[in-house]
Design a protein around this motif. Structure first.
Motif, PDB file in Angstrom:
ATOM      1  N   LYS A 139      36.311  40.056  42.914  1.00  0.00           N
ATOM      2  CA  LYS A 139      37.250  40.066  41.783  1.00  0.00           C
ATOM      3  C   LYS A 139      36.652  39.442  40.519  1.00  0.00           C
ATOM      4  O   LYS A 139      36.812  39.978  39.427  1.00  0.00           O
ATOM      5  N   ALA A 140      36.025  38.287  40.669  1.00  0.00           N
ATOM      6  CA  ALA A 140      35.528  37.539  39.502  1.00  0.00           C
ATOM      7  C   ALA A 140      34.089  37.124  39.763  1.00  0.00           C
ATOM      8  O   ALA A 140      33.763  36.692  40.868  1.00  0.00           O
ATOM      9  N   MET A 141      33.241  37.244  38.752  1.00  0.00           N
ATOM     10  CA  MET A 141      31.837  36.921  38.984  1.00  0.00           C
ATOM     11  C   MET A 141      31.646  35.422  39.206  1.00  0.00           C
ATOM     12  O   MET A 141      32.365  34.597  38.655  1.00  0.00           O
ATOM     13  N   ALA A 142      30.676  35.109  40.061  1.00  0.00           N
ATOM     14  CA  ALA A 142      30.391  33.711  40.380  1.00  0.00           C
ATOM     15  C   ALA A 142      29.409  33.134  39.364  1.00  0.00           C
ATOM     16  O   ALA A 142      28.924  33.843  38.489  1.00  0.00           O
TER      17      ALA A 142
ATOM     18  N   ASP B 242      36.546  32.689  33.127  1.00  0.00           N
ATOM     19  CA  ASP B 242      37.003  32.602  34.496  1.00  0.00           C
ATOM     20  C   ASP B 242      36.803  33.906  35.248  1.00  0.00           C
ATOM     21  O   ASP B 242      37.720  34.425  35.885  1.00  0.00           O
ATOM     22  N   GLY B 243      35.630  34.458  35.155  1.00  0.00           N
ATOM     23  CA  GLY B 243      35.244  35.504  36.089  1.00  0.00           C
ATOM     24  C   GLY B 243      35.256  36.914  35.575  1.00  0.00           C
ATOM     25  O   GLY B 243      34.607  37.775  36.152  1.00  0.00           O
ATOM     26  N   ALA B 244      36.001  37.205  34.495  1.00  0.00           N
ATOM     27  CA  ALA B 244      36.056  38.591  34.064  1.00  0.00           C
ATOM     28  C   ALA B 244      34.781  38.979  33.311  1.00  0.00           C
ATOM     29  O   ALA B 244      34.057  39.875  33.736  1.00  0.00           O
ATOM     30  N   PRO B 247      31.264  33.841  34.284  1.00  0.00           N
ATOM     31  CA  PRO B 247      31.629  33.183  35.541  1.00  0.00           C
ATOM     32  C   PRO B 247      32.609  32.040  35.342  1.00  0.00           C
ATOM     33  O   PRO B 247      33.588  31.930  36.078  1.00  0.00           O
TER      34      PRO B 247
END
Lengths: 437, 319
Positions: A139-142, B242-244, B247
């Protein structure tokens, strides 16, 4: 200063194409001299080992290893995996991020690369593949940049691809600006469904649902196109079909930075080996047809495949001693990788150097490390092996904590006699045999 | 160079009915606005209001997107020129946006204003409205397209600090792809001969930014900073973190936050800018935002002067 000299070996260095009789000198963990001139007389102190004609090559650099540490130590610890690796000739292991917790931040990367010896000291170099997405949820990049600074060598979403192409594309674009390598399983979970083995006549006869090849083709094509668009370096993690190799070769010819790995067991087994519902032969991707297997071997020979990995995945009896449709995927492979490759040499498919190249220098280059070659200044991570020594693989003799090896009961060629890490012997088969007698 | 314009003699110099963006403007157009704004800035510093060039004129601030700062800046600018100002913050209906927009425009047009200042969340929304009204329209920010008065105030701030724009190395770092400020400012600076380096992670960089006039587009912030005369940090929208597109906030600050160490790579007399509002500790270290190289409050000051100039040029009484 600590020194070690090995003489009378058949030097095999795929990096330089060397195949000659000679020796090697090691000083303080690094190769200081290599070639036909190195003899017992040229030793600069320290022990001298007479290789008696055994092959000497760089230790294996294995880009795909799972252990159970942290979180599932009943499957495997870093120490038991290290012992298996040393016996199998691997001196660098890249740990997959699908542990508990997931390897998703810089602190865990740092910890695993220099582990506190909770369960004994490892005898291999440990490298880490960081999580590509948070908790591998896709879902979300690390935190790729921070993990890369902590030493993570590439980023992977574990056994599952990132299904959402928007997430994958952004992760690749971000990865490209960090200059990192991203590994992706070329797979389409919806097409794979509940498949157990290769789709086809044999699966139909066994009454098992199949995993179609197009699941891999579509995944590979998507991943390659996104790598091309974003400029990201991409490793296709375990390919299993010749058509995937066509996609890879085509992309490479266009200048896309795409690389491919294959698991050693895919070069050895075909779908018929699933035979009588053997769960140890349940792997993903599945063993394909004999023609596919031979095409993969050709792909190794032609250099379309860059790395041969163990895909070591320790699974305890409680996840394997089940009906095959319910059993987990995965095979233990650390101790059989070299032997699987030597069987291809013995059968005349590959030369020794062709077999060693995707096990040593190419994967080392992919992760930007200096080992994997017999070069002055490189780390002295070395193996002495007899390429044609016959042995029978018995799972009760394997050093892994989980012994789910598809090679169980097979006659194999090629055995590692000694493994040296940074100039220090970490495995010595002769001494082990003497101790057992 | 033409003689610097004086307040009151400039009406004929800016030959456009609206100010919708800086992309299509000529270098002389931009210099005309900046020169006049410079005069208005001087007047304000001397504690004087502007000349009553908009006396008996009506300016409507029509904001479909909340922005207290920009709306206040336009309101103050118009009032300093003697205009009557009506502020309209229009709550956005999620249904039939297009229809609402045009209906609103027709309604306002019937009230016979002289200038409508519009902010809208959709790129092109202001242009659409400008076709439906009879008065001058100023774009106060449309979607991720343009924010021309911000581009002008940034350019004026730089010009006043550096004396000129030609040849300056300007680094604009952050969420370039979603930034109307980055577009307008790059166009203006490029027109005036600056070397603009756009910087950020690839997820936040547009693919076609070379067409904007940027000399270089790169994810390497530190390299971009080497010898820079101006460092402009863009605001990172919370929903991008936050991830979109990134990171995490801490990783963004680690690689793209403007810290003292990084700023040391720029020229010793480099100035630091931010269109505001800032995320302290994410795109910029507080010590720098408040430090002596920061001209962030000057930007706000120049905002009023630039808006006075634009209002004057579009709707000021003939001399």
């Amino acid at each position: 200063m600590t020194a070690l000299t090995i003489t009378g070996a058949r030097l095999l260095d795929p990096a330089s194409g060397t195949d000659e009789i000679g020796g090697i000198m090691v000083v303080d963990g690094q190769i200081s001299k290599v070639g036909p001139d190195v003899t017992a007389g040229s030793a600069m102190g320290g022990p001298v080992i007479d290789a008696k004609g055994l092959c000497l090559s760089p230790g294996l650099v294995d880009l795909r290893v799972k252990t159970g540490e942290p979180g599932e130590e009943h499957r495997e610890t870093l120490a038991t995996a290290s012992a298996a690796a040393a016996a199998g000739g691997a001196t660098t292991l890249v740990l997959m991020p699908d542990t508990r917790p997931v390897i998703g931040d810089a602190a865990l990367v740092t910890h695993l690369r220099a582990p506190v010896p909770l369960h004994g000291s490892p005898t291999v170099r440990l490298e880490v593949a960081g999580a590509l997405t948070v908790d591998l949820a896709g879902k979300a990049m690390a935190e790729m940049g921070l993990m890369a600074e902590a030493g993570a060598v590439f980023f992977s979403n574990g056994d599952e691809p990132v299904t959402d192409p928007v997430v994958l594309k952004r992760a690749m674009a971000y990865g490209a600006s960090q200059g990192v390598l991203i590994a992706s399983r070329p797979d389409t979970p919806a097409l794979r469904g509940n498949g157990v083995m290769n789709s086809g006549g044999f699966a139909a006869r066994l009454g098992l649902s199949g995993i179609p090849k197009e699941a891999e083709w579509i995944g590979a094509a998507r991943d390659i196109l996104l790598a091309e668009v974003t400029g990201c370096r991409l490793l296709l993690d375990q390919v299993s079909t010749p058509r995937t190799l066509d996609l890879v070769a085509d992309a490479k010819a266009r200048g896309v930075n795409v690389y491919a790995s294959v698991a050693a067991h895919h070069l050895f087994f075909n779908e018929m080996d699933v035979g009588d519902y053997l769960t140890y032969c349940k792997v993903n991707p599945p063993f394909r047809s004999e023609a596919d297997r031979l095409a993969l071997v050709e792909g190794v020979k032609a250099g379309v495949i860059d790395a041969v990995v163990s895909a070591h995945d320790p699974q305890p009896p409680e996840t394997k001693r089940l009906p095959i449709s319910e059993a987990s995927f995965g095979a233990a492979g650390l101790e059989t990788t070299l032997s699987a490759m030597m069987s291809l040499v013995e059968a005349g498919h590959l030369s020794l150097l062709e077999a060693l190249k995707p096990l040593t220098v190419t994967p080392a280059d992919l992760i930007g490390r200096q080992q994997g070659r017999l070069a002055v200044g490189a780390p002295a991570d070395l193996i002495l092996f007899d390429p044609f020594a016959p042995w029978k693989c018995k799972r009760e003799h394997l050093r892994s904590r989980s012994t789910n090896s598809p090679f169980d009961g097979r006659l194999l060629q090629g055995q590692v006699m000694r493994t040296i890490l940074a100039g220090v012997t970490v495995f010595d088969r002769a001494a082990e045999r003497a101790a057992a007698d | 160079m033409t003689a610097a314009p004086q307040p009151g003699d400039t009406a004929a110099r800016f030959n456009h009915p609206h100010l919708l963006g800086l992309h299509g403007l000529h270098r002389l157009d931009i210099e005309t606005i900046l020169d006049l704004a410079d005069r208005y800035a001087g007047l304000a510093r001397a504690g004087r209001r502007g000349p009553p060039r908009l006396k008996d004129k009506t300016v409507i601030n029509l904001f479909f997107e909340n922005s207290t700062r920009t709306m206040s800046s336009f309101e103050i600018a118009a009032k300093r020129l003697g205009a009557d100002v009506a502020n309209m913050a229009v709550a956005q209906s999620s249904v039939n946006k297009g229809e609402t927009l045009i209906d609103t425009a027709m309604t306002l047009n019937a009230m016979k204003p002289d200038v409508i200042v519009i902010r809208h969340s959709a790129s092109g929304g202001v242009k659409l409205l400008s076709r439906k009204v009879d008065c001058a329209v100023i774009n106060a920010g449309d979607g991720t397209h343009e924010h021309p008065t911000q581009g002008l105030l940034d350019t004026l701030t730089i010009r006043r600090n550096k004396g000129q724009i030609e040849g300056l190395k300007v680094v604009i770092c952050g969420d370039v792809v979603h930034s109307r400020v980055a577009r307008s400012t790059t166009y203006a600076l490029h027109h005036l001969g600056a070397r603009v380096h756009l910087c950020g992670p690839k997820t936040l960089l547009p693919g076609d930014a070379h067409d904007w006039g940027a000399e270089r587009v790169s994810p390497d912030f530190e390299m971009a900073l080497d010898g820079a005369d101006v460092v402009m940090m863009l605001r990172l929208q919370l929903e991008r973190m936050d991830g979109a597109y990134l990171p995490s906030r801490r990783e963004y600050f680690h690689f793209y936050g403007l810290t003292r160490d990084r700023l040391a790579r720029a020229a010793s007399d480099a100035i630091v800018m931010h269109p505001g509002p800032m995320n302290r500790g994410i795109e910029i270290e507080s010590a720098i935002a408040d430090g002596e190289q920061s001209v962030i409050t000057q930007q706000v000051e120049m905002g009023v002067a630039v808006r006075m100039a634009v209002l004057d040029l579009l709707a000021g009484a003939a001399p």
